[in-house]
Design a protein around this motif. Structure first.
Motif, PDB file in Angstrom:
ATOM      1  N   SER A  94       0.822  -1.211   0.000  1.00 26.92           N
ATOM      2  CA  SER A  94       0.000   0.000   0.000  1.00 26.92           C
ATOM      3  C   SER A  94       0.855   1.260   0.000  1.00 26.92           C
ATOM      4  CB  SER A  94      -0.918   0.004   1.229  1.00 26.92           C
ATOM      5  OG  SER A  94      -1.780  -1.097   1.219  1.00 26.92           O
ATOM      6  N   MET A  95       1.902   1.257   0.813  1.00 24.05           N
ATOM      7  CA  MET A  95       2.743   2.447   0.957  1.00 24.05           C
ATOM      8  C   MET A  95       3.469   2.778  -0.338  1.00 24.05           C
ATOM      9  SD  MET A  95       5.768   3.116   3.760  1.00 24.05           S
ATOM     10  CE  MET A  95       4.654   2.589   5.074  1.00 24.05           C
ATOM     11  N   PHE A  96       3.972   1.746  -1.024  1.00 25.85           N
ATOM     12  CA  PHE A  96       4.790   1.985  -2.212  1.00 25.85           C
ATOM     13  C   PHE A  96       4.086   1.595  -3.520  1.00 25.85           C
ATOM     14  CE2 PHE A  96       7.771   1.315   1.334  1.00 25.85           C
ATOM     15  CZ  PHE A  96       8.447   2.529   1.285  1.00 25.85           C
ATOM     16  N   GLU A  97       2.810   1.204  -3.394  1.00 23.03           N
ATOM     17  CA  GLU A  97       1.992   0.846  -4.558  1.00 23.03           C
ATOM     18  C   GLU A  97       2.708  -0.169  -5.455  1.00 23.03           C
ATOM     19  OE1 GLU A  97       0.655   4.388  -6.525  1.00 23.03           O
ATOM     20  OE2 GLU A  97      -0.734   4.889  -4.898  1.00 23.03           O
ATOM     21  N   ARG A  98       3.159  -1.249  -4.840  1.00 22.85           N
ATOM     22  CA  ARG A  98       3.897  -2.291  -5.557  1.00 22.85           C
ATOM     23  C   ARG A  98       2.965  -3.459  -5.861  1.00 22.85           C
ATOM     24  NH1 ARG A  98       9.657  -3.706  -3.184  1.00 22.85           N
ATOM     25  NH2 ARG A  98       9.795  -4.531  -5.303  1.00 22.85           N
ATOM     26  N   PRO A  99       2.665  -3.711  -7.117  1.00 16.64           N
ATOM     27  CA  PRO A  99       1.824  -4.855  -7.472  1.00 16.64           C
ATOM     28  C   PRO A  99       2.529  -6.177  -7.180  1.00 16.64           C
ATOM     29  CG  PRO A  99       2.735  -3.832  -9.444  1.00 16.64           C
ATOM     30  CD  PRO A  99       3.098  -2.941  -8.295  1.00 16.64           C
ATOM     31  N   LEU A 100       1.741  -7.212  -6.949  1.00 10.94           N
ATOM     32  CA  LEU A 100       2.264  -8.534  -6.603  1.00 10.94           C
ATOM     33  C   LEU A 100       2.016  -9.499  -7.756  1.00 10.94           C
ATOM     34  CD1 LEU A 100       3.371 -10.635  -4.555  1.00 10.94           C
ATOM     35  CD2 LEU A 100       1.020 -10.842  -3.668  1.00 10.94           C
ATOM     36  N   PHE A 101       3.069 -10.216  -8.164  1.00 12.63           N
ATOM     37  CA  PHE A 101       2.988 -11.222  -9.223  1.00 12.63           C
ATOM     38  C   PHE A 101       3.282 -12.589  -8.604  1.00 12.63           C
ATOM     39  CE2 PHE A 101       3.825  -7.241 -11.227  1.00 12.63           C
ATOM     40  CZ  PHE A 101       3.295  -7.290 -12.512  1.00 12.63           C
ATOM     41  N   ILE A 102       2.370 -13.537  -8.777  1.00 12.56           N
ATOM     42  CA  ILE A 102       2.561 -14.888  -8.241  1.00 12.56           C
ATOM     43  C   ILE A 102       2.568 -15.883  -9.394  1.00 12.56           C
ATOM     44  CG2 ILE A 102       1.734 -16.665  -6.668  1.00 12.56           C
ATOM     45  CD1 ILE A 102       0.342 -14.499  -5.054  1.00 12.56           C
ATOM     46  N   ASP A 103       3.738 -16.405  -9.703  1.00 10.91           N
ATOM     47  CA  ASP A 103       3.892 -17.407 -10.759  1.00 10.91           C
ATOM     48  C   ASP A 103       3.581 -18.799 -10.196  1.00 10.91           C
ATOM     49  OD1 ASP A 103       4.441 -18.449 -13.249  1.00 10.91           O
ATOM     50  OD2 ASP A 103       6.501 -17.695 -13.337  1.00 10.91           O
ATOM     51  N   LEU A 156      -4.935 -19.534  -0.852  1.00  9.24           N
ATOM     52  CA  LEU A 156      -5.731 -18.725  -1.776  1.00  9.24           C
ATOM     53  C   LEU A 156      -6.467 -17.617  -1.034  1.00  9.24           C
ATOM     54  CD1 LEU A 156      -6.408 -18.637  -4.821  1.00  9.24           C
ATOM     55  CD2 LEU A 156      -8.469 -19.950  -4.296  1.00  9.24           C
ATOM     56  N   GLU A 157      -7.029 -17.954   0.111  1.00 11.33           N
ATOM     57  CA  GLU A 157      -7.750 -16.945   0.885  1.00 11.33           C
ATOM     58  C   GLU A 157      -6.804 -15.876   1.436  1.00 11.33           C
ATOM     59  OE1 GLU A 157     -11.198 -16.657   1.310  1.00 11.33           O
ATOM     60  OE2 GLU A 157     -10.962 -18.028  -0.375  1.00 11.33           O
ATOM     61  N   THR A 158      -5.572 -16.254   1.740  1.00  9.87           N
ATOM     62  CA  THR A 158      -4.591 -15.272   2.217  1.00  9.87           C
ATOM     63  C   THR A 158      -4.240 -14.288   1.111  1.00  9.87           C
ATOM     64  OG1 THR A 158      -3.694 -16.822   3.840  1.00  9.87           O
ATOM     65  CG2 THR A 158      -2.288 -14.972   3.205  1.00  9.87           C
ATOM     66  N   VAL A 159      -4.088 -14.778  -0.116  1.00 12.79           N
ATOM     67  CA  VAL A 159      -3.850 -13.873  -1.252  1.00 12.79           C
ATOM     68  C   VAL A 159      -5.041 -12.937  -1.409  1.00 12.79           C
ATOM     69  CG1 VAL A 159      -3.536 -13.741  -3.748  1.00 12.79           C
ATOM     70  CG2 VAL A 159      -2.302 -15.476  -2.434  1.00 12.79           C
ATOM     71  N   ARG A 160      -6.243 -13.465  -1.233  1.00 16.85           N
ATOM     72  CA  ARG A 160      -7.435 -12.602  -1.304  1.00 16.85           C
ATOM     73  C   ARG A 160      -7.403 -11.548  -0.201  1.00 16.85           C
ATOM     74  NH1 ARG A 160     -12.540 -12.693   0.986  1.00 16.85           N
ATOM     75  NH2 ARG A 160     -12.190 -14.723   1.962  1.00 16.85           N
ATOM     76  N   ASP A 161      -6.989 -11.940   1.007  1.00 19.39           N
ATOM     77  CA  ASP A 161      -6.891 -10.976   2.111  1.00 19.39           C
ATOM     78  C   ASP A 161      -5.894  -9.861   1.774  1.00 19.39           C
ATOM     79  OD1 ASP A 161      -8.708 -12.347   3.669  1.00 19.39           O
ATOM     80  OD2 ASP A 161      -7.185 -13.401   4.855  1.00 19.39           O
ATOM     81  N   ILE A 162      -4.773 -10.244   1.155  1.00 17.55           N
ATOM     82  CA  ILE A 162      -3.767  -9.235   0.780  1.00 17.55           C
ATOM     83  C   ILE A 162      -4.365  -8.265  -0.232  1.00 17.55           C
ATOM     84  CG2 ILE A 162      -1.576  -8.892  -0.439  1.00 17.55           C
ATOM     85  CD1 ILE A 162      -0.663 -11.587   0.823  1.00 17.55           C
ATOM     86  N   TYR A 163      -5.088  -8.792  -1.209  1.00 16.28           N
ATOM     87  CA  TYR A 163      -5.716  -7.885  -2.180  1.00 16.28           C
ATOM     88  C   TYR A 163      -6.739  -6.980  -1.502  1.00 16.28           C
ATOM     89  CZ  TYR A 163      -8.624  -5.767  -5.552  1.00 16.28           C
ATOM     90  OH  TYR A 163      -9.333  -4.806  -6.231  1.00 16.28           O
ATOM     91  N   ASP A 164      -7.602  -7.563  -0.663  1.00 22.08           N
ATOM     92  CA  ASP A 164      -8.637  -6.757  -0.017  1.00 22.08           C
ATOM     93  C   ASP A 164      -8.032  -5.679   0.871  1.00 22.08           C
ATOM     94  OD1 ASP A 164     -10.581  -8.253  -1.256  1.00 22.08           O
ATOM     95  OD2 ASP A 164     -11.095  -9.455   0.513  1.00 22.08           O
ATOM     96  N   GLY A 165      -6.863  -5.962   1.442  1.00 23.95           N
ATOM     97  CA  GLY A 165      -6.220  -4.994   2.325  1.00 23.95           C
ATOM     98  C   GLY A 165      -5.455  -3.904   1.597  1.00 23.95           C
ATOM     99  N   THR A 166      -5.213  -4.087   0.302  1.00 25.36           N
ATOM    100  CA  THR A 166      -4.417  -3.104  -0.450  1.00 25.36           C
ATOM    101  C   THR A 166      -5.137  -2.525  -1.655  1.00 25.36           C
ATOM    102  OG1 THR A 166      -3.456  -4.781  -1.922  1.00 25.36           O
ATOM    103  CG2 THR A 166      -2.296  -4.347   0.155  1.00 25.36           C
ATOM    104  N   GLU A 167      -5.919  -3.372  -2.338  1.00 32.64           N
ATOM    105  CA  GLU A 167      -6.524  -3.048  -3.640  1.00 32.64           C
ATOM    106  C   GLU A 167      -5.472  -2.640  -4.673  1.00 32.64           C
ATOM    107  OE1 GLU A 167     -10.020  -0.611  -3.471  1.00 32.64           O
ATOM    108  OE2 GLU A 167     -11.116  -2.208  -2.436  1.00 32.64           O
ATOM    109  N   ILE A 168      -4.227  -3.076  -4.427  1.00 32.85           N
ATOM    110  CA  ILE A 168      -3.154  -2.951  -5.416  1.00 32.85           C
ATOM    111  C   ILE A 168      -3.234  -4.184  -6.315  1.00 32.85           C
ATOM    112  CG2 ILE A 168      -0.651  -2.776  -5.755  1.00 32.85           C
ATOM    113  CD1 ILE A 168      -1.841  -0.340  -4.386  1.00 32.85           C
TER     114      ILE A 168
END
Length: 235
Positions: free
Chosen positions: A97-106, A118-130
């Protein structure tokens, strides 16, 4: 061969999808899914992209747990490993959130084997919307469609397809040393021999380039190439 990424159709589609995620309207979810068969250039395209946008990249593994995956994301963000999931997730959300860094998961197919990951990745998205970009094989789109809470957060879908002749021509133009040209008939032969797989096409182009340099050829034709294989041993 030049060390560049050729702007084939799959690469262009990836860049367009990512720009769409960045510029999405309020209320539009920000997860993207890139999927397709092996050898179609998914990892190459996304590696190029995340380097351009200062993204965070991790590759999921067959034996990952939620803590091992989130710990590697924490390390990619520059911190020492953490050993509690809640601490990892809080740190990831803060930094993304602070540095607006998108996350790529291969290799995101492995997330499908563990609901908690999978739900943890969803939590990360919901917490950042990055934006978060998942990269997986051709079956991941079907598998993820059964996880409705996650499925509904994906707004960009990019299916990587085998290269067509136009893509192979583009690769030759961008990858071969200046001054080396390849006849289109030979390039189409390479495409068919490679089944459109970008890795195998790249190997074939390297061999064509070596032939051109060894024989001082400005343009390499099908006759110049003959019946030698592009990959492996002669049948």
């Amino acid at each position: 061969m030049k060390s560049v990424v050729a702007p084939v159709k799959n690469v262009a589609a990836t860049q367009i999808a990512f720009e769409t995620l960045l510029q999405r309207s309020m209320g539009v979810p920000g997860i993207g899914l890139i999927h397709g068969p092996t050898g179609t250039g998914k990892t190459t395209a996304t590696t190029y992209l995340y380097n351009q946008v200062n993204g965070v990249y991790v590759s999921a593994r067959a034996h990952d747990t939620t803590i091992s995956l989130t710990s590697r994301i924490v390390e990619e963000l520059g911190a020492p490993p953490m050993y509690r999931i809640s601490k990892c997730v809080d740190y990831i959300i803060e930094q993304m959130s602070m540095f607006e860094r998108p996350l790529f998961i291969d290799e995101a197919d492995y997330l499908m084997n563990d609901t908690r990951m999978l739900e943890t990745v969803r939590d990360i998205y919901d917490g950042t919307e990055i934006p978060i970009i998942l990269i997986g094989m051709d079956q991941i789109a079907r598998r993820i469609s059964t996880r409705k809470q996650f499925y509904n957060r994906i707004s960009e879908w990019v299916e990587f397809r085998p290269a067509d002749l136009e893509d192979v021509v583009t690769m030759a133009d961008y990858l071969l040393d200046d001054g080396i040209k390849v006849d289109e008939e030979l390039l189409d032969n390479l495409r068919m021999s490679s089944s459109g797989e970008l890795r195998r096409i790249t190997i074939g182009l390297s061999k064509i380039e070596s032939l051109a340099l060894a024989n001082d050829l400005e343009i390499v034709t099908l006759d110049d190439w003959g019946d030698q294989p592009f990959h492996g041993l002669r049948g």
